[in-house]
Design a protein around this motif. Structure first.
Motif, PDB file in Angstrom:
ATOM      1  N   ARG A 153       0.857  -1.156   0.189  1.00  0.00           N
ATOM      2  CA  ARG A 153      -0.476   0.564   0.579  1.00  0.00           C
ATOM      3  C   ARG A 153       0.702   1.176   0.428  1.00  0.00           C
ATOM      4  O   ARG A 153       1.024   2.479  -0.463  1.00  0.00           O
ATOM      5  N   GLN A 199       2.533   1.953  -3.611  1.00  0.00           N
ATOM      6  CA  GLN A 199       0.617   2.632  -4.461  1.00  0.00           C
ATOM      7  C   GLN A 199       0.869   4.155  -4.244  1.00  0.00           C
ATOM      8  O   GLN A 199       0.980   4.643  -4.803  1.00  0.00           O
ATOM      9  N   GLU A 200       1.084   4.295  -2.726  1.00  0.00           N
ATOM     10  CA  GLU A 200       1.295   5.555  -2.540  1.00  0.00           C
ATOM     11  C   GLU A 200       2.086   6.131  -3.135  1.00  0.00           C
ATOM     12  O   GLU A 200       2.504   7.213  -3.590  1.00  0.00           O
ATOM     13  N   LEU A 209      -2.389   8.033   4.160  1.00  0.00           N
ATOM     14  CA  LEU A 209      -2.601   6.805   4.514  1.00  0.00           C
ATOM     15  C   LEU A 209      -3.290   6.315   5.255  1.00  0.00           C
ATOM     16  O   LEU A 209      -4.863   5.600   5.490  1.00  0.00           O
ATOM     17  N   THR A 249      -6.992   4.308   5.197  1.00  0.00           N
ATOM     18  CA  THR A 249      -6.834   3.022   4.151  1.00  0.00           C
ATOM     19  C   THR A 249      -5.293   2.029   4.106  1.00  0.00           C
ATOM     20  O   THR A 249      -4.977   1.016   3.201  1.00  0.00           O
TER      21      THR A 249
END
Length: 499
Positions: free
Chosen positions: A52, A55-56, A244, A249
């Motif tokens: 994650r 991805q950020e 995040l 998320t």
């Protein structure tokens, strides 16, 4: 027909070509959690967190697959380092390691009170006050040198195993550099800032988040991450992680309270290459790599799993098993001791008699082996065979005290191979036994505990090997780890326990 040879045969027939790398690695990552002493599912949660963050950070797609497996396998070199830690500190390895992992050693002159208490309670726990105090002080004086040596050992080995698994250099470099720190205070190369591979920086943040949240909560993990921004961690990755977290998320399926199958499924869903099926030789390499991880835990286990696998494969061939069945036996033998990653080195390397509580831990390791392997559906038969390697025909084995009607020929083969290897090699409390005596001891267990036909096949295999090489008196198979059987005429209580 017995349960192992019949009930799971359909799974085994579809093993080769029906499973992906992510399915195997995500399941075997639980074994690495045992070595780290982490909360169950640590590698899986770290993988979700790290992916994650990646991805950020808009990590290029060509690097995401490398990061995925680096996150799952970042602890694959740990088994050797925890053994060395046990030897250096005289400590129960996993709690002590956890304390060292969580402590901010950029302020080594100000370790936390909780870490000092943890280390004190685990340093030479069976020794008097003066002995513990002396070791405690000595450990503190040599701490930096010890950590540097352990990190180099762990990270180099981890990178080497990833290469053996066929991972690319980017993934191997990430595993090797996961202990580097942004300010240059880390290991093994004291890299600083952007000298540290980006994937390693992401792995480091993800690892911290899961370790800290599992013990102190998610908010504490974020707070500590921010406190160490610019010292341990890349400030930009910390900023992205905080974002995040604020957006809600970051933590989905990343709590130890989440259902295990949901966390693992979320990890599997991230693998874009999941449909790529493994070839038989790739499955063999994975089994061999994890056997190396198990054997590295103690210097008494060097090559033990490979030795048991060689002996078991030879027995299976001598008994006329088909190629597929013989290969199944070999793979089960390679992974039979994976549950021992959860047994402390203070137990595995102990020269004196084990306590009742220590024996309970030893007796559980085959059950843990089975639980790890049966997470992979096509490995279910292998899980049964590997989990029964300490069972005996008369019910005197462990962990389930199964008897002859319950034990397949494959399980009996691995049991015989394990006893043979265990007797042949060094233990903490005695040297390896010569070949003639090993065979003599084993023959006394026929047919009460060990299968006669399997033993006869072993004799034929060993005889053939002895004819092929001139006249050695000892056949070195590997460096076994298990504990020998009762009533063998030895004085050491640990040596008299059932294999």
């Amino acid at each position: 027909m017995t349960q192992t040879s019949a009930a799971f045969r359909r799974d085994t027939q579809s093993l080769d070509g029906s499973i992906s790398l992510s399915e195997i690695i995500s399941a075997l990552s639980y074994a690495l959690d045992l070595t780290e002493g982490a909360v169950h599912g640590h590698a899986l949660r770290s993988c979700l967190l790290g992916m994650r963050i990646a991805q950020e950070a808009k990590l290029p797609s060509e690097q995401t697959s490398s990061l995925y497996f680096a996150l799952l396998l970042k602890d694959i070199g740990c088994s050797r380092s925890v053994g060395r830690m046990s030897k250096m500190h005289g400590a129960e390895d996993r709690p002590a390691k956890a304390g060292l992992e969580s402590e901010d050693w950029t302020r080594a002159h100000k370790p936390s009170l909780s870490t000092l208490k943890l280390l004190w309670s685990n340093v030479l726990p069976e020794t008097g006050y003066l002995g513990r105090a002396a070791r405690f002080v000595r450990s503190g004086v040599t701490h930096h040198q010890n950590i540097s040596a352990l990190s180099s050992l762990r990270d180099d080995r981890g990178a080497a195993i990833l290469s053996k698994l066929g991972m690319d250099q980017i993934a191997a470099d990430a595993v090797r550099s996961v202990k580097e720190r942004w300010d240059g205070s880390g290991h093994p190369d004291s890299l600083k800032g952007e000298q540290i591979p980006l994937l390693a920086r992401i792995c480091s943040v993800a690892q911290h988040l899961d370790f800290t949240s599992a013990t102190d909560g998610m908010q504490s993990a974020i707070d500590t991450l921010e406190q160490r921004s610019g010292t341990w961690f890349d400030p930009e990755l910390v900023r992205m992680t905080r974002s995040l977290h604020r957006r809600g998320t970051l933590w989905n399926n990343c709590s130890p309270d989440n259902a295990e199958q949901d966390t693992r499924q979320a990890v599997l869903d991230l693998d874009s290459g999941r449909r790529h099926q493994l070839e038989p030789n790739q499955i063999d390499r994975i089994c061999e790599a994890f056997a190396d991880v198990v054997d590295a835990k103690s210097h008494f286990t060097y090559s033990h799993s490979q030795g048991v696998a060689d002996a078991a494969f030879g027995i299976a061939q001598a008994m006329g098993l088909s190629r597929d069945r013989a290969q199944l036996v070999r793979r089960a033998a390679l992974l039979h001791d994976i549950g021992k990653l959860g047994v402390a080195n203070t137990i595995l390397d102990k020269k004196s008699q084990l306590s009742p509580e220590e024996w309970k831990t030893v007796y559980e390791h085959p059950r843990i082996t089975r639980r790890i392997l049966e997470r992979i559906a096509p490995f279910r038969e292998m899980a049964v065979i590997a989990g029964e390697h300490h069972e005996k025909l008369d019910g005197s084995g462990y962990p389930d005290h199964l008897k002859a009607p319950d034990l397949s020929i494959e399980s009996r083969i691995v049991a015989v191979a394990d006893v043979y290897a265990a007797l042949s090699e060094d233990r903490p409390y005695r040297a390896g036994i010569e070949l003639d005596e090993t065979m003599s001891i084993m023959s006394k267990l026929i047919p009460r505990q060990l299968d006669e036909s399997c033993f006869e096949a072993l004799v034929s295999v060993v005889s053939g090997q002895q004819e092929a090489i001139s006249a050695p008196t000892v056949l070195i198979v590997g460096s076994p780890m298990g504990y020998p059987f009762k009533n063998a005429g030895f004085k050491n209580t640990a040596f008299e326990s059932a294999l």
